[in-house]
Motif scaffolding. Structure first.
Motif, PDB file in Angstrom:
ATOM      1  N   GLU A   1    -107.556 -22.823  62.668  1.00 52.26           N
ATOM      2  CA  GLU A   1    -108.438 -22.535  63.795  1.00 52.26           C
ATOM      3  C   GLU A   1    -109.751 -23.316  63.677  1.00 52.26           C
ATOM      4  OE1 GLU A   1    -110.703 -18.823  66.011  1.00 52.26           O
ATOM      5  OE2 GLU A   1    -109.137 -18.394  64.544  1.00 52.26           O
ATOM      6  N   GLU A   2    -110.321 -23.397  62.490  1.00 56.00           N
ATOM      7  CA  GLU A   2    -111.551 -24.172  62.284  1.00 56.00           C
ATOM      8  C   GLU A   2    -111.324 -25.645  62.611  1.00 56.00           C
ATOM      9  OE1 GLU A   2    -113.077 -23.557  58.326  1.00 56.00           O
ATOM     10  OE2 GLU A   2    -112.902 -21.388  58.527  1.00 56.00           O
ATOM     11  N   ARG A   3    -110.213 -26.178  62.173  1.00 54.75           N
ATOM     12  CA  ARG A   3    -109.903 -27.591  62.440  1.00 54.75           C
ATOM     13  C   ARG A   3    -109.706 -27.831  63.928  1.00 54.75           C
ATOM     14  NH1 ARG A   3    -105.765 -27.175  57.663  1.00 54.75           N
ATOM     15  NH2 ARG A   3    -107.130 -27.572  55.909  1.00 54.75           N
ATOM     16  N   TYR A   4    -109.012 -26.914  64.597  1.00 51.83           N
ATOM     17  CA  TYR A   4    -108.813 -27.059  66.035  1.00 51.83           C
ATOM     18  C   TYR A   4    -110.133 -26.943  66.787  1.00 51.83           C
ATOM     19  CZ  TYR A   4    -103.677 -26.940  65.840  1.00 51.83           C
ATOM     20  OH  TYR A   4    -102.346 -27.228  65.631  1.00 51.83           O
ATOM     21  N   ARG A   5    -111.019 -26.079  66.343  1.00 51.18           N
ATOM     22  CA  ARG A   5    -112.350 -25.995  66.967  1.00 51.18           C
ATOM     23  C   ARG A   5    -113.074 -27.332  66.867  1.00 51.18           C
ATOM     24  NH1 ARG A   5    -114.604 -20.272  64.797  1.00 51.18           N
ATOM     25  NH2 ARG A   5    -113.466 -18.983  66.260  1.00 51.18           N
ATOM     26  N   GLU A   6    -112.982 -27.947  65.697  1.00 50.70           N
ATOM     27  CA  GLU A   6    -113.633 -29.241  65.503  1.00 50.70           C
ATOM     28  C   GLU A   6    -113.006 -30.302  66.401  1.00 50.70           C
ATOM     29  OE1 GLU A   6    -116.464 -31.914  63.890  1.00 50.70           O
ATOM     30  OE2 GLU A   6    -116.375 -29.744  64.160  1.00 50.70           O
ATOM     31  N   LEU A   7    -111.707 -30.268  66.562  1.00 43.37           N
ATOM     32  CA  LEU A   7    -111.031 -31.190  67.483  1.00 43.37           C
ATOM     33  C   LEU A   7    -111.578 -31.025  68.896  1.00 43.37           C
ATOM     34  CD1 LEU A   7    -107.188 -31.331  66.800  1.00 43.37           C
ATOM     35  CD2 LEU A   7    -108.698 -33.251  67.218  1.00 43.37           C
TER      36      LEU A   7
ATOM     37  N   GLN B   1    -110.179 -36.317  63.050  1.00 41.26           N
ATOM     38  CA  GLN B   1    -109.497 -35.024  63.135  1.00 41.26           C
ATOM     39  C   GLN B   1    -108.025 -35.199  63.517  1.00 41.26           C
ATOM     40  OE1 GLN B   1    -110.636 -31.973  62.259  1.00 41.26           O
ATOM     41  NE2 GLN B   1    -112.423 -33.081  61.535  1.00 41.26           N
ATOM     42  N   ILE B   2    -107.740 -36.158  64.396  1.00 35.68           N
ATOM     43  CA  ILE B   2    -106.344 -36.427  64.774  1.00 35.68           C
ATOM     44  C   ILE B   2    -105.562 -36.901  63.552  1.00 35.68           C
ATOM     45  CG2 ILE B   2    -104.812 -37.911  66.148  1.00 35.68           C
ATOM     46  CD1 ILE B   2    -106.194 -35.664  67.761  1.00 35.68           C
ATOM     47  N   ALA B   3    -106.166 -37.754  62.749  1.00 37.27           N
ATOM     48  CA  ALA B   3    -105.490 -38.215  61.527  1.00 37.27           C
ATOM     49  C   ALA B   3    -105.211 -37.030  60.600  1.00 37.27           C
ATOM     50  CB  ALA B   3    -106.333 -39.274  60.821  1.00 37.27           C
ATOM     51  N   LEU B   4    -106.155 -36.092  60.511  1.00 37.11           N
ATOM     52  CA  LEU B   4    -105.969 -34.908  59.668  1.00 37.11           C
ATOM     53  C   LEU B   4    -104.896 -33.966  60.226  1.00 37.11           C
ATOM     54  CD1 LEU B   4    -109.672 -34.096  58.746  1.00 37.11           C
ATOM     55  CD2 LEU B   4    -107.916 -35.091  57.265  1.00 37.11           C
ATOM     56  N   CYS B   5    -104.639 -34.061  61.511  1.00 37.20           N
ATOM     57  CA  CYS B   5    -103.590 -33.221  62.111  1.00 37.20           C
ATOM     58  C   CYS B   5    -102.249 -33.425  61.419  1.00 37.20           C
ATOM     59  CB  CYS B   5    -103.433 -33.545  63.594  1.00 37.20           C
ATOM     60  SG  CYS B   5    -104.642 -32.751  64.658  1.00 37.20           S
ATOM     61  N   TRP B   6    -102.041 -34.589  60.851  1.00 40.75           N
ATOM     62  CA  TRP B   6    -100.785 -34.849  60.149  1.00 40.75           C
ATOM     63  C   TRP B   6    -100.615 -33.910  58.957  1.00 40.75           C
ATOM     64  CZ3 TRP B   6     -96.679 -38.376  60.706  1.00 40.75           C
ATOM     65  CH2 TRP B   6     -96.705 -39.091  61.906  1.00 40.75           C
ATOM     66  N   LEU B   7    -101.685 -33.294  58.510  1.00 44.28           N
ATOM     67  CA  LEU B   7    -101.607 -32.388  57.370  1.00 44.28           C
ATOM     68  C   LEU B   7    -101.257 -30.954  57.762  1.00 44.28           C
ATOM     69  CD1 LEU B   7    -104.796 -33.552  55.436  1.00 44.28           C
ATOM     70  CD2 LEU B   7    -102.414 -34.228  55.034  1.00 44.28           C
ATOM     71  N   TYR B   8    -101.538 -30.552  58.999  1.00 41.28           N
ATOM     72  CA  TYR B   8    -101.383 -29.139  59.339  1.00 41.28           C
ATOM     73  C   TYR B   8    -100.817 -28.846  60.719  1.00 41.28           C
ATOM     74  CZ  TYR B   8    -105.774 -29.687  61.911  1.00 41.28           C
ATOM     75  OH  TYR B   8    -106.743 -30.102  62.773  1.00 41.28           O
ATOM     76  N   CYS B   9    -100.732 -29.799  61.591  1.00 44.68           N
ATOM     77  CA  CYS B   9    -100.292 -29.536  62.964  1.00 44.68           C
ATOM     78  C   CYS B   9     -98.781 -29.703  63.122  1.00 44.68           C
ATOM     79  CB  CYS B   9    -100.954 -30.513  63.930  1.00 44.68           C
ATOM     80  SG  CYS B   9    -102.716 -30.292  64.125  1.00 44.68           S
ATOM     81  N   PRO B  10     -98.213 -28.930  64.021  1.00 46.83           N
ATOM     82  CA  PRO B  10     -96.809 -29.157  64.345  1.00 46.83           C
ATOM     83  C   PRO B  10     -96.654 -30.478  65.120  1.00 46.83           C
ATOM     84  CG  PRO B  10     -97.709 -27.414  65.721  1.00 46.83           C
ATOM     85  CD  PRO B  10     -98.774 -27.782  64.736  1.00 46.83           C
ATOM     86  N   ASP B  11     -95.460 -30.985  65.142  1.00 46.29           N
ATOM     87  CA  ASP B  11     -95.185 -32.268  65.786  1.00 46.29           C
ATOM     88  C   ASP B  11     -95.670 -32.315  67.233  1.00 46.29           C
ATOM     89  OD1 ASP B  11     -93.938 -32.726  63.389  1.00 46.29           O
ATOM     90  OD2 ASP B  11     -91.914 -32.893  64.226  1.00 46.29           O
ATOM     91  N   GLU B  12     -95.479 -31.232  67.969  1.00 47.49           N
ATOM     92  CA  GLU B  12     -95.837 -31.204  69.385  1.00 47.49           C
ATOM     93  C   GLU B  12     -97.329 -31.466  69.599  1.00 47.49           C
ATOM     94  OE1 GLU B  12     -94.969 -30.927  73.481  1.00 47.49           O
ATOM     95  OE2 GLU B  12     -93.753 -31.317  71.718  1.00 47.49           O
ATOM     96  N   VAL B  13     -98.171 -30.906  68.754  1.00 46.43           N
ATOM     97  CA  VAL B  13     -99.616 -31.120  68.883  1.00 46.43           C
ATOM     98  C   VAL B  13     -99.950 -32.592  68.627  1.00 46.43           C
ATOM     99  CG1 VAL B  13    -101.889 -30.562  67.899  1.00 46.43           C
ATOM    100  CG2 VAL B  13    -100.225 -28.741  68.319  1.00 46.43           C
ATOM    101  N   ILE B  14     -99.349 -33.186  67.625  1.00 44.42           N
ATOM    102  CA  ILE B  14     -99.607 -34.594  67.307  1.00 44.42           C
ATOM    103  C   ILE B  14     -99.134 -35.490  68.454  1.00 44.42           C
ATOM    104  CG2 ILE B  14     -98.988 -36.477  65.736  1.00 44.42           C
ATOM    105  CD1 ILE B  14     -98.862 -34.277  63.508  1.00 44.42           C
ATOM    106  N   ARG B  15     -97.969 -35.212  68.975  1.00 40.15           N
ATOM    107  CA  ARG B  15     -97.448 -36.024  70.086  1.00 40.15           C
ATOM    108  C   ARG B  15     -98.347 -35.921  71.313  1.00 40.15           C
ATOM    109  NH1 ARG B  15     -92.082 -34.116  68.123  1.00 40.15           N
ATOM    110  NH2 ARG B  15     -91.147 -35.946  67.143  1.00 40.15           N
ATOM    111  N   LYS B  16     -98.798 -34.725  71.636  1.00 41.00           N
ATOM    112  CA  LYS B  16     -99.689 -34.533  72.799  1.00 41.00           C
ATOM    113  C   LYS B  16    -101.041 -35.199  72.567  1.00 41.00           C
ATOM    114  CE  LYS B  16     -96.895 -31.893  75.209  1.00 41.00           C
ATOM    115  NZ  LYS B  16     -96.299 -32.293  76.467  1.00 41.00           N
ATOM    116  N   ALA B  17    -101.512 -35.197  71.339  1.00 39.02           N
ATOM    117  CA  ALA B  17    -102.771 -35.880  71.019  1.00 39.02           C
ATOM    118  C   ALA B  17    -102.633 -37.376  71.282  1.00 39.02           C
ATOM    119  CB  ALA B  17    -103.160 -35.631  69.567  1.00 39.02           C
TER     120      ALA B  17
ATOM    121  N   PHE C   1    -105.864 -45.354  65.914  1.00 39.89           N
ATOM    122  CA  PHE C   1    -106.775 -45.634  67.018  1.00 39.89           C
ATOM    123  C   PHE C   1    -108.163 -45.861  66.452  1.00 39.89           C
ATOM    124  CE2 PHE C   1    -103.361 -43.299  68.995  1.00 39.89           C
ATOM    125  CZ  PHE C   1    -103.225 -43.856  70.246  1.00 39.89           C
ATOM    126  N   THR C   2    -108.939 -46.700  67.110  1.00 38.98           N
ATOM    127  CA  THR C   2    -110.329 -46.915  66.714  1.00 38.98           C
ATOM    128  C   THR C   2    -111.224 -46.645  67.907  1.00 38.98           C
ATOM    129  OG1 THR C   2    -110.167 -49.268  67.212  1.00 38.98           O
ATOM    130  CG2 THR C   2    -109.800 -48.610  64.924  1.00 38.98           C
TER     131      THR C   2
END
Length: 130
Positions: free
Chosen positions: A27-33, A56-72, A124-125
């Motif tokens: 939840e903290e990470r998603y708030r930061e996103l 934060q998107i790069a860090l999503c690879w550590l904790y997010c489900p695939d769907e969140v990463i794909r939508k990002a 992405f940059t």
């Protein structure tokens, strides 16, 4: 027998505690996103917030489900420099991303497997205006 029950109760309690702690971290990470996504708002574009969002998107690879990463990634494709996306398409992509985050938080499930591989990772940059 009471000893076995105590051990089982301890394991269940520890598992619940771990799940709760993971949920709070997520939840903290998603708030930061969401906070850093303001860097993409028209009229408020901010390269520092964009860079923080991309981190934060790069860090999503550590904790997010695939769907969140794909939508990002769909959102980032819509807002990247040179994209032909309309405001409505960008808004829809961001809305889908936030909905995926919400679904993940409401599910309270820990990510245990993925169908993503290294070739799915995107770099992405942030654009810097001069």
């Amino acid at each position: 027998m009471p000893l076995a029950g105590g051990v089982i109760a301890w394991f269940v309690n520890e598992s619940r505690k771990r799940s709760w702690e993971e949920y709070q971290r997520k939840e903290e990470r998603y708030r930061e996103l969401l906070r850093t996504s303001r860097g993409f708002y028209v009229g408020q574009e901010d390269s520092l917030l964009k860079a923080a969002f991309l981190e934060q998107i790069a860090l999503c690879w550590l904790y997010c489900p695939d769907e969140v990463i794909r939508k990002a990634y769909v959102f980032l494709e819509a807002v990247k420099t040179g994209s032909n996306s309309t405001t409505q398409q960008r808004d829809a992509a961001f809305g889908d991303f936030v909905a995926a985050i919400r679904a993940d938080l409401l599910s309270r499930k820990l990510v245990k497997k993925t169908s993503l591989s290294g070739k799915d990772y995107r770099h992405f940059t942030p654009t810097v205006k001069s």
